[in-house]
Design a protein around this motif. Sequence first.
Motif, PDB file in Angstrom:
ATOM      1  N   ALA A   1       0.806  -1.224   0.000  1.00  0.00           N
ATOM      2  CA  ALA A   1       0.000   0.000   0.000  1.00  0.00           C
ATOM      3  C   ALA A   1       0.838   1.273   0.000  1.00  0.00           C
ATOM      4  O   ALA A   1       0.311   2.363  -0.212  1.00  0.00           O
ATOM      5  CB  ALA A   1      -0.939  -0.005   1.206  1.00  0.00           C
ATOM      6  N   LYS A   2       2.143   1.142   0.202  1.00  0.00           N
ATOM      7  CA  LYS A   2       3.004   2.315   0.068  1.00  0.00           C
ATOM      8  C   LYS A   2       3.074   2.778  -1.386  1.00  0.00           C
ATOM      9  O   LYS A   2       3.455   3.914  -1.661  1.00  0.00           O
ATOM     10  CB  LYS A   2       4.412   1.991   0.584  1.00  0.00           C
ATOM     11  N   HIS A   3       2.708   1.898  -2.302  1.00  0.00           N
ATOM     12  CA  HIS A   3       2.826   2.200  -3.731  1.00  0.00           C
ATOM     13  C   HIS A   3       1.538   1.975  -4.517  1.00  0.00           C
ATOM     14  O   HIS A   3       1.379   2.533  -5.603  1.00  0.00           O
ATOM     15  CB  HIS A   3       3.923   1.322  -4.345  1.00  0.00           C
ATOM     16  N   PHE A   4       0.631   1.131  -3.986  1.00  0.00           N
ATOM     17  CA  PHE A   4      -0.553   0.720  -4.740  1.00  0.00           C
ATOM     18  C   PHE A   4      -1.825   0.808  -3.902  1.00  0.00           C
ATOM     19  O   PHE A   4      -1.773   0.767  -2.673  1.00  0.00           O
ATOM     20  CB  PHE A   4      -0.403  -0.739  -5.221  1.00  0.00           C
ATOM     21  N   HIS A   5      -2.935   0.925  -4.604  1.00  0.00           N
ATOM     22  CA  HIS A   5      -4.248   0.725  -3.991  1.00  0.00           C
ATOM     23  C   HIS A   5      -4.404  -0.780  -3.792  1.00  0.00           C
ATOM     24  O   HIS A   5      -4.397  -1.538  -4.756  1.00  0.00           O
ATOM     25  CB  HIS A   5      -5.336   1.274  -4.929  1.00  0.00           C
ATOM     26  N   VAL A   6      -4.507  -1.216  -2.555  1.00  0.00           N
ATOM     27  CA  VAL A   6      -4.577  -2.640  -2.247  1.00  0.00           C
ATOM     28  C   VAL A   6      -6.014  -3.025  -1.903  1.00  0.00           C
ATOM     29  O   VAL A   6      -6.648  -2.399  -1.053  1.00  0.00           O
ATOM     30  CB  VAL A   6      -3.641  -3.004  -1.075  1.00  0.00           C
TER      31      VAL A   6
END
Length: 264
Positions: free
Chosen positions: A46-51
């Motif tokens: 979630a630091k990089h993507f919509h999870v």
Amino acid sequence: MPIITVNHKQVHIQELNKGAEQAVVLIHGMFSNLSIYYFNIAPMLAKHFHVVMYDLKSHGMSERFIDGYDLESMSSDLLALMDVLNLKKVHLAGYSFGGLIALKTALKAPDLVSQLVVIEAPDPQDEKARNIIDEYSKEFLEHYVANFTDTTKVQMGKRQMEKNHRMYEFLFEKTSIKADMIREKHFLSEANFSGLHIPTLLLYGAESNCRPTGEWLKTQITESELELIPGDHNVPIQEPVRIAETIVHFLSQSLSNPLTQNHG
């Protein structure tokens, strides 16, 4: 706990970082729930993507159903969930039977999948999972939880143990799950992977009994890479940080600003 309606079914979902550029949908395995990702792997992604995580039918907090545990039904459930959440194109990551669901969905709707991560997907011809159904008992659950499902490193309380026991009893005794799994015995051997041109990461435990399946998939999926992680079939529990870092590194090539550091 968010419960949404998908095709007249109540589905428990969890989402992190909804404003991110790209989405990753995480699919857990049979006899588990989304918590296998929630506490360790999902926050790193979630630091990089919509999870997006969800409980499969009759698992976790999702609604119980007596049938529909074959890959076609499970894949249709996933695609319907994506539609409800207005997810146009996603990365898919699935563990164990969830890996088979991810593969089925990528074959069925390749235009909706950007990249694919298959974690410890088994050969459906393996009798081991079906033997679990035949041999299930409350004592088995207590042993299984103590040894393999401690994702939070917190001892499962008596109330939660009883709740899980009731879920397993329902799945094993009241549903078509075993018959549906038997029907999928030849899924991998009958699937046509030659037309699957989706970048695919195959993550398997170096000591896993499923490792030969990962090695075989590497020969079948043109745009695939196999990475072995120390551990056995339970690598998401044994090495969650390593799993998350490897997935992030693989998926980062699709970001507007790709990560440059080596996630090993």
